[in-house]
Every structure is written in structure tokens, then in C-alpha cells.
Design a protein around this motif. Structure first.
Motif, short mmCIF file in Angstrom:
data_model
loop_
_atom_site.label_atom_id
_atom_site.label_comp_id
_atom_site.label_asym_id
_atom_site.label_seq_id
_atom_site.Cartn_x
_atom_site.Cartn_y
_atom_site.Cartn_z
N SER A 2 38.29 14.29 -39.96
CA SER A 2 39.72 14.27 -39.63
C SER A 2 40.02 13.21 -38.57
O SER A 2 41.06 12.54 -38.62
CB SER A 2 40.15 15.65 -39.13
OG SER A 2 39.88 16.66 -40.08
N LEU A 51 40.13 9.91 -40.16
CA LEU A 51 41.38 9.77 -40.91
C LEU A 51 42.50 9.31 -39.99
O LEU A 51 43.35 8.49 -40.39
CB LEU A 51 41.73 11.11 -41.56
CG LEU A 51 43.00 11.16 -42.42
CD1 LEU A 51 42.86 10.20 -43.59
CD2 LEU A 51 43.26 12.56 -42.90
N LYS A 52 42.51 9.81 -38.75
CA LYS A 52 43.52 9.36 -37.79
C LYS A 52 43.33 7.89 -37.41
O LYS A 52 44.29 7.21 -37.06
CB LYS A 52 43.45 10.22 -36.52
CG LYS A 52 43.77 11.68 -36.72
CD LYS A 52 45.25 11.91 -36.89
CE LYS A 52 46.01 11.66 -35.61
NZ LYS A 52 47.45 11.96 -35.76
N HIS A 106 47.10 4.91 -47.23
CA HIS A 106 47.92 6.10 -47.42
C HIS A 106 47.03 7.33 -47.58
O HIS A 106 45.90 7.24 -48.10
CB HIS A 106 48.82 5.93 -48.64
CG HIS A 106 49.97 6.89 -48.68
ND1 HIS A 106 49.85 8.18 -49.14
CD2 HIS A 106 51.28 6.74 -48.31
CE1 HIS A 106 51.02 8.78 -49.05
NE2 HIS A 106 51.90 7.94 -48.56
N SER A 107 47.53 8.49 -47.17
CA SER A 107 46.75 9.73 -47.25
C SER A 107 46.38 10.07 -48.70
O SER A 107 45.31 10.63 -48.96
CB SER A 107 47.53 10.89 -46.64
OG SER A 107 48.77 11.08 -47.30
N SER A 132 42.61 10.69 -50.23
CA SER A 132 42.28 11.85 -51.06
C SER A 132 41.60 11.42 -52.36
O SER A 132 40.67 12.08 -52.84
CB SER A 132 43.56 12.64 -51.38
OG SER A 132 44.22 13.05 -50.21
N TYR A 190 45.79 15.87 -45.48
CA TYR A 190 45.54 14.51 -45.00
C TYR A 190 46.82 13.86 -44.49
O TYR A 190 46.80 13.13 -43.49
CB TYR A 190 44.92 13.67 -46.12
CG TYR A 190 43.45 13.95 -46.34
CD1 TYR A 190 42.78 14.91 -45.60
CD2 TYR A 190 42.72 13.24 -47.28
CE1 TYR A 190 41.44 15.16 -45.80
CE2 TYR A 190 41.36 13.48 -47.49
CZ TYR A 190 40.74 14.45 -46.75
OH TYR A 190 39.40 14.69 -46.94
N TYR A 191 47.94 14.14 -45.17
CA TYR A 191 49.21 13.60 -44.69
C TYR A 191 49.56 14.19 -43.33
O TYR A 191 50.02 13.48 -42.42
CB TYR A 191 50.32 13.91 -45.70
CG TYR A 191 51.70 13.51 -45.22
CD1 TYR A 191 52.09 12.17 -45.25
CD2 TYR A 191 52.59 14.46 -44.73
CE1 TYR A 191 53.35 11.79 -44.80
CE2 TYR A 191 53.85 14.07 -44.27
CZ TYR A 191 54.22 12.75 -44.32
OH TYR A 191 55.46 12.38 -43.86
N GLN A 241 47.74 12.59 -40.52
CA GLN A 241 48.17 11.23 -40.20
C GLN A 241 49.45 11.18 -39.38
O GLN A 241 49.67 10.24 -38.63
CB GLN A 241 48.34 10.41 -41.48
CG GLN A 241 47.02 10.00 -42.14
CD GLN A 241 47.22 9.02 -43.28
OE1 GLN A 241 48.25 9.00 -43.91
NE2 GLN A 241 46.21 8.22 -43.56
#
Length: 382
Positions: free
Chosen positions: A96, A99-100, A106-107, A111, A158-159, A162
Motif C-alpha cells: 500500500s 502504491l502511494k 492510475h489505480s 489492479s 487502490y483508488y 491514492q
């Protein structure tokens, strides 16, 4: 002769190549042999009830013999399952964090990469276990919805990661056990007590403290990333992700053990990948990361997510679900630590209060389910 040792069976052929008589025995630590109650292949197939009550098989088909009465079990390392749970929580939290750190991806595309890694991992298992790729005809509709809801939960999560603080999104998704109990009561007619209602209210209170809607907290909301509009969108995405994830658990309970778990993950990955590719082309967001760092982070997110799933599965195989669910609260702890150390974002007291409410509700739900399962086990033994 067939000797059962530690869950594995070794067939020793008789001299002269003749087919030996099947004589079963289990060997304990002292070298003494106990008669094994497992049915051999040449015997008539035992009924499901006979296999269920067999102390050394626990319902497994021959020759996956475990132990006969009086045989000592192979000692496992105490606390190993809980260690696997903590390791899984750490890997998910680091994924995570990465991911940040991704800037131009894009999320939904993240994915899609995650689904590709899952497919690569599951495909050899499907071939090895000969499960097929579609599953039983009567279960395909459930597998489809499991894949659709599970992949939707991943994309929305995931969105949320972000656009809102890492700890906030993690805490909201941690309320999944509470929503699972509520949905199981609605669709599976499982028992829903006053305690379950109390835990649900605690979880909702925690989510409200994190979201901090203006009609309750005023227009000046502090401690968020970016605009409050993005924060609210991330909160809605995290809540929807949580409900979708809880729905997949209910579907998995409905399907039961009639479908191999590899097949369930396969549907999750395939449907998720198809949905992600369609969404990326509709939004015109499909592009390879320009920066080499982002490409490395994408690969690491896939590997860490896969590792987290593997260790969580291993933890559930050797440890009861209750302690694992409680130890999984380390997800929240790691999220707070990583957010402070690497993102330089101190959580507000509202977030801390919301986290305590959500963790208390999910831990209470896990403890209650664990005690119920222990009580049911004792009743079956009697």
C-alpha cells in the motif's frame, strides 16, 4: 505394506512384483505400530460419515492419513501461524505504501498488473490439481460474482489508497468482518445477535470519525490529503470496497468446499483483468509508466500482494481463524507507522479514535465467532 507417517504414505512393494495384501499400520514416535483405520484403495469405499469420524483422517481421502489413536502429532512451532499473519500484514502494508509512491499510474492499471501476477501464480496450481478453468456448472454464477465483486473491491481500495491517507483507508477496510456478519445474516440466514449489532454500530462510528462529513464536523476539516472532495470520494470507495469484499466472503461460504480455492482466485484474477483493461481503454488511461521507479514499484506491489496472500493462507491453515483475525489488526498499526515514517503525515485524533472503534468492532466480531466455533467443536466431541 503401507506405513502412515506424519500425514504422508509410502507404499513398499512386495518382493517378486506381486500385488501385496494391503495391511495398514501407523507408526508413533516410539516405533510401535498402531492399527490404522483408514480404508485402503482395495477395500470398499468408506462412506462420508465413516471418513468424518475417523480420528486419523478427519475426512481426508486415502492415503492422506494423519495419525491413528495414540500416535503423537508432529509438533509445529508455537505461534508460527500468528507470525505468518503479522508478516502478511506487513507485506500488504508495504504494498500500500508503494502504491502511494507511484506518481503517474492510475489505480485501475495497478489492479491490472496485480491480476496478471495472480494469474501467473494460480495457473500452475489449476493444471496440477486438474480443476479445469470454469468450475462446476452449478457454481459458475457464484464464481463469476465472486470474481466481479472481489476485483471491484481491489480497484476501489487502490483508488482509496491514492486519494486519502494510508491509515484512513486501511482502517475503513478493516471493518469488513462486521459487514460480513451483516450480509451473512441477510443472505445466508446466519444468526445475528445484539452483539453483532453493537459491533456494527462501533464500525460505522469509526468510519464517520474518519470521513468527518461537513454536516457533522463543519466545513473546516483538517488532517486530510488534498481537497475534501477527494477525501470524500476515497472514503466512499473504501466503504464500497469493504462491502464488496464482505460480499465475496459470503459467496465463498455459500459455495463451500465444493470449489477449489485456486479456481476462486482464478475467477478473481481473470474477471478483474478483463474489467481493468476495458475500464482503462474507456478512460483512456492505459499507458506504461514513464519512470523506471514506477515500473519497479508496480512489480513490487504485485510480488508483495502475492506474498501477503500466501502467508495469510498459510496462517489460516495452521492456526484458528479467531487468533488470525485478531492479529490482523497489525494492518492498522503498520499503516500508521509507515504513514508517519515515509509519508510525513501525522494522523489526527479523529483518525485514531475511528481506528480504535473499527479495531474494537472487528476484534470483537472475531473473538465472538472464535468462541462460537470452539463451543460447537466441544458439543460435537460430546
Amino acid at each position: 505394506m503401507v506405513l502412515c507417517q506424519g500425514g504422508e504414505a509410502a507404499a513398499v512393494p512386495a518382493a517378486g512384483g506381486k500385488e501385496p495384501e494391503v495391511s495398514l499400520s501407523c507408526e508413533d514416535g516410539a516405533g510401535t505400530r498402531q492399527p490404522c483405520r483408514c480404508p485402503a484403495p482395495s477395500m470398499e469405499a468408506a462412506s462420508a460419515e465413516e471418513r468424518r469420524v475417523c480420528g486419523c483422517c478427519s475426512g481426508l481421502s486415502w492415503p492422506r492419513c494423519c495419525e491413528a489413536p495414540g500416535t503423537k502429532k508432529k509438533a509445529t512451532c508455537p505461534g508460527l501461524g500468528l507470525f505468518y499473519t503479522v508478516l502478511s500484514a506487513f507485506l500488504f502494508s508495504v504494498a500500500s505504501l508503494f502504491l502511494k509512491k507511484i506518481e503517474d499510474v492510475h489505480s485501475v492499471e495497478v489492479s491490472a498488473f496485480r491480476c496478471v501476477f495472480q494469474m501467473a501464480f494460480v495457473l500452475p496450481g489449476l493444471i496440477y490439481y486438474k480443476t479445469g478453468f470454469l468450475g462446476p456448472k452449478g457454481k459458475r454464477i457464484f464464481l463469476f460474482f465472486r470474481g466481479f465483486l472481489g476485483s471491484s473491491a481491489m480497484i476501489l481500495l487502490y483508488y482509496a489508497f491514492q486519494v486519502m491517507p494510508l491509515a484512513d483507508a486501511t482502517v475503513i477496510t478493516f471493518s469488513s468482518p462486521v459487514f460480513t456478519s451483516l450480509l451473512a445474516w441477510i443472505f445466508l440466514k446466519e444468526k445475528y445477535s445484539i452483539w453483532d449489532l453493537l459491533f456494527t454500530l462501533f464500525a460505522i462510528t469509526g468510519v464517520v470519525l474518519i470521513a468527518r462529513p461537513p454536516f457533522l464536523f463543519g466545513s473546516n476539516v483538517t488532517g486530510i490529503e488534498g481537497s475534501y472532495t477527494d477525501h470524500l470520494k476515497g472514503t466512499i470507495a473504501a466503504i464500497t470496497s469493504t462491502i464488496s469484499g464482505a460480499s465475496t466472503f459470503v459467496i465463498i461460504r455459500k459455495v463451500g468446499k465444493s470449489v477449489h480455492y485456486f479456481l476462486s482466485i482464478w475467477y478473481y484474477a481473470v474477471i478483474g483483468l478483463i474489467g481493468c483493461v476495458i475500464a482503462l481503454f474507456v478512460m483512456n488511461e492505459w499507458r506504461l509508466p514513464y519512470c523506471g521507479k514506477d515500473r519497479v514499484l508496480l512489480i513490487l506491489i504485485g510480488l508483495l500482494g502475492l506474498g501477503g496472500q500466501v502467508f495469510l493462507t498459510k496462517a489460516l491453515q495452521i492456526e484458528k481463524a479467531g487468533p488470525v483475525a485478531i492479529m490482523k489488526t497489525m494492518d492498522v498499526v503498520f499503516a500508521f507507522i509507515l504513514q508517519i515514517l515515509f509519508l510525513n503525515h501525522l494522523p489526527t485524533w479523529w483518525t485514531v479514535g475511528g481506528a480504535l472503534c473499527v479495531v474494537a468492532s472487528s476484534s470483537g466480531t472475531a473473538i465472538r465467532k472464535w468462541r462460537q466455533s470452539l463451543k460447537k467443536t466441544k458439543q460435537n466431541e460430546i
